[in-house]
Write a protein that holds these residues in place. Structure first.
Motif, PDB file in Angstrom:
ATOM      1  N   LEU A 200     -49.216  -8.867 -48.788  1.00 49.08           N
ATOM      2  CA  LEU A 200     -50.334  -9.741 -48.434  1.00 49.08           C
ATOM      3  C   LEU A 200     -51.587  -9.351 -49.212  1.00 49.08           C
ATOM      4  N   ASN A 201     -51.874  -8.063 -49.255  1.00 46.12           N
ATOM      5  CA  ASN A 201     -53.080  -7.596 -49.934  1.00 46.12           C
ATOM      6  C   ASN A 201     -52.947  -7.678 -51.449  1.00 46.12           C
ATOM      7  N   ILE A 202     -51.763  -7.377 -51.966  1.00 49.07           N
ATOM      8  CA  ILE A 202     -51.537  -7.536 -53.407  1.00 49.07           C
ATOM      9  C   ILE A 202     -51.666  -9.010 -53.782  1.00 49.07           C
ATOM     10  N   GLY A 203     -51.213  -9.877 -52.887  1.00 55.13           N
ATOM     11  CA  GLY A 203     -51.318 -11.309 -53.153  1.00 55.13           C
ATOM     12  C   GLY A 203     -52.755 -11.772 -53.337  1.00 55.13           C
ATOM     13  N   VAL A 204     -53.670 -11.212 -52.554  1.00 56.52           N
ATOM     14  CA  VAL A 204     -55.088 -11.553 -52.697  1.00 56.52           C
ATOM     15  C   VAL A 204     -55.569 -11.192 -54.097  1.00 56.52           C
ATOM     16  N   ILE A 205     -55.236  -9.978 -54.506  1.00 55.71           N
ATOM     17  CA  ILE A 205     -55.673  -9.486 -55.821  1.00 55.71           C
ATOM     18  C   ILE A 205     -54.973 -10.232 -56.955  1.00 55.71           C
ATOM     19  N   ALA A 206     -53.673 -10.437 -56.792  1.00 54.19           N
ATOM     20  CA  ALA A 206     -52.898 -11.093 -57.853  1.00 54.19           C
ATOM     21  C   ALA A 206     -53.351 -12.538 -58.046  1.00 54.19           C
ATOM     22  N   GLY A 207     -53.698 -13.214 -56.938  1.00 56.69           N
ATOM     23  CA  GLY A 207     -54.176 -14.587 -57.060  1.00 56.69           C
ATOM     24  C   GLY A 207     -55.439 -14.669 -57.900  1.00 56.69           C
ATOM     25  N   MET A 208     -56.348 -13.721 -57.690  1.00 53.39           N
ATOM     26  CA  MET A 208     -57.575 -13.696 -58.498  1.00 53.39           C
ATOM     27  C   MET A 208     -57.257 -13.357 -59.961  1.00 53.39           C
ATOM     28  N   ALA A 209     -56.383 -12.399 -60.162  1.00 54.30           N
ATOM     29  CA  ALA A 209     -56.053 -11.984 -61.532  1.00 54.30           C
ATOM     30  C   ALA A 209     -55.418 -13.130 -62.311  1.00 54.30           C
ATOM     31  N   ARG A 210     -54.582 -13.905 -61.618  1.00 57.11           N
ATOM     32  CA  ARG A 210     -53.894 -15.036 -62.264  1.00 57.11           C
ATOM     33  C   ARG A 210     -54.794 -16.255 -62.409  1.00 57.11           C
ATOM     34  N   GLY A 211     -55.884 -16.269 -61.659  1.00 55.48           N
ATOM     35  CA  GLY A 211     -56.770 -17.436 -61.700  1.00 55.48           C
ATOM     36  C   GLY A 211     -56.389 -18.531 -60.727  1.00 55.48           C
ATOM     37  N   THR A 212     -55.434 -18.262 -59.847  1.00 52.72           N
ATOM     38  CA  THR A 212     -55.090 -19.270 -58.831  1.00 52.72           C
ATOM     39  C   THR A 212     -56.050 -19.203 -57.643  1.00 52.72           C
ATOM     40  N   ALA A 213     -56.859 -18.149 -57.574  1.00 61.57           N
ATOM     41  CA  ALA A 213     -57.931 -18.040 -56.580  1.00 61.57           C
ATOM     42  C   ALA A 213     -59.187 -17.577 -57.313  1.00 61.57           C
TER      43      ALA A 213
END
Lengths: 152, 152
Positions: free
Chosen positions: B41-54
């Motif tokens: 869940l927490n990696i998803g928050v970071i990964a979404g920003m890194a990928r530009g989906t958030a």
């Protein structure tokens, strides 16, 4: 077509009836349930010693108590998104009161953190000390579950 | 009765064939899977920003990264008891190598802790800093899963 069918269709359209049966568990719900399972595992270690079903072991008791302090330190920003209560999510017992009474929910969570700190201070100091600190810990679980978790 | 039936009966008696189909998930397995769900869940928050989906949000990125550091600090003494590998427990993908190579498993877990510390140091410092620190984090997940988790 019965007389209620149009009402059900309208309710679905405006989102009053959630298609909980059609969706998988959201990551936030899996994560917060996992958090509870981690709490339960570590509380189980301590509770077993307190009850006498396991031998008291100062090191193990301390590890379990420290884990509870660590778990209480997890920020809850991502684990309770709106729209993940027990009405909307199949398999969740999270009551809507979590979202209508966020201050009360946060206060109960804070009580758990304080109880975890107290047991971490006592757990390694002998069985009597451990037993003396377990009441508030169990109480903090029960208080939150009473108010914010659907009964079984 | 076939010729193999007595062999199967003997194997069951001495515990070589586990009745995985008959047992519910042990608390330790639920807890460690929950731990992975919290990480995800927490990696998803970071990964979404890194990928530009958030959108990048320094506060949210910092919270997620801090949670990973907190999760890495959980003592693993109770989450991986012997007898809970993927052969013995239905629904577990934990390979027996976790128990035959505990040093390697602990080293991989330590790599995750180091990667979490690195992303916590970078996450609030802008999107470029976040992106620069995410590689080792993902790498630490992949390395451990490659060696110690059953492929899908």
């Amino acid at each position: 077509m019965t007389r209620t069918a149009p009402l059900i269709a309208a309710a679905l359209t405006i989102g009053l009836i959630a298609p909980a049966f059609a969706q998988s568990t959201p990551p936030a719900v899996s994560a917060r349930q996992g958090q509870m399972n981690l709490m339960a595992l570590n509380i189980g270690v301590i509770a077993g010693m307190a009850r006498g079903t396991a031998d008291y072991d100062a090191d193990m008791a301390q590890i379990a108590a420290n884990n509870l302090v660590t778990l209480a330190a997890l920020d809850q920003s991502f684990t309770w998104p709106e729209g993940t209560d027990n009405f909307l999510i199949e398999g969740s017992r999270a009551l809507p009161e979590i979202w209508t009474d966020p201050e009360g929910f946060a206060a109960d969570y804070g009580d758990f953190a304080a109880a975890a700190e107290a047991i971490a201070a006592a757990a390694g100091g002998g069985l009597d000390a451990l037993r003396g600190a377990i009441g508030p810990l169990g109480g903090s679980c029960g208080a939150c579950h009473d108010d914010y978790r659907e009964p079984n």
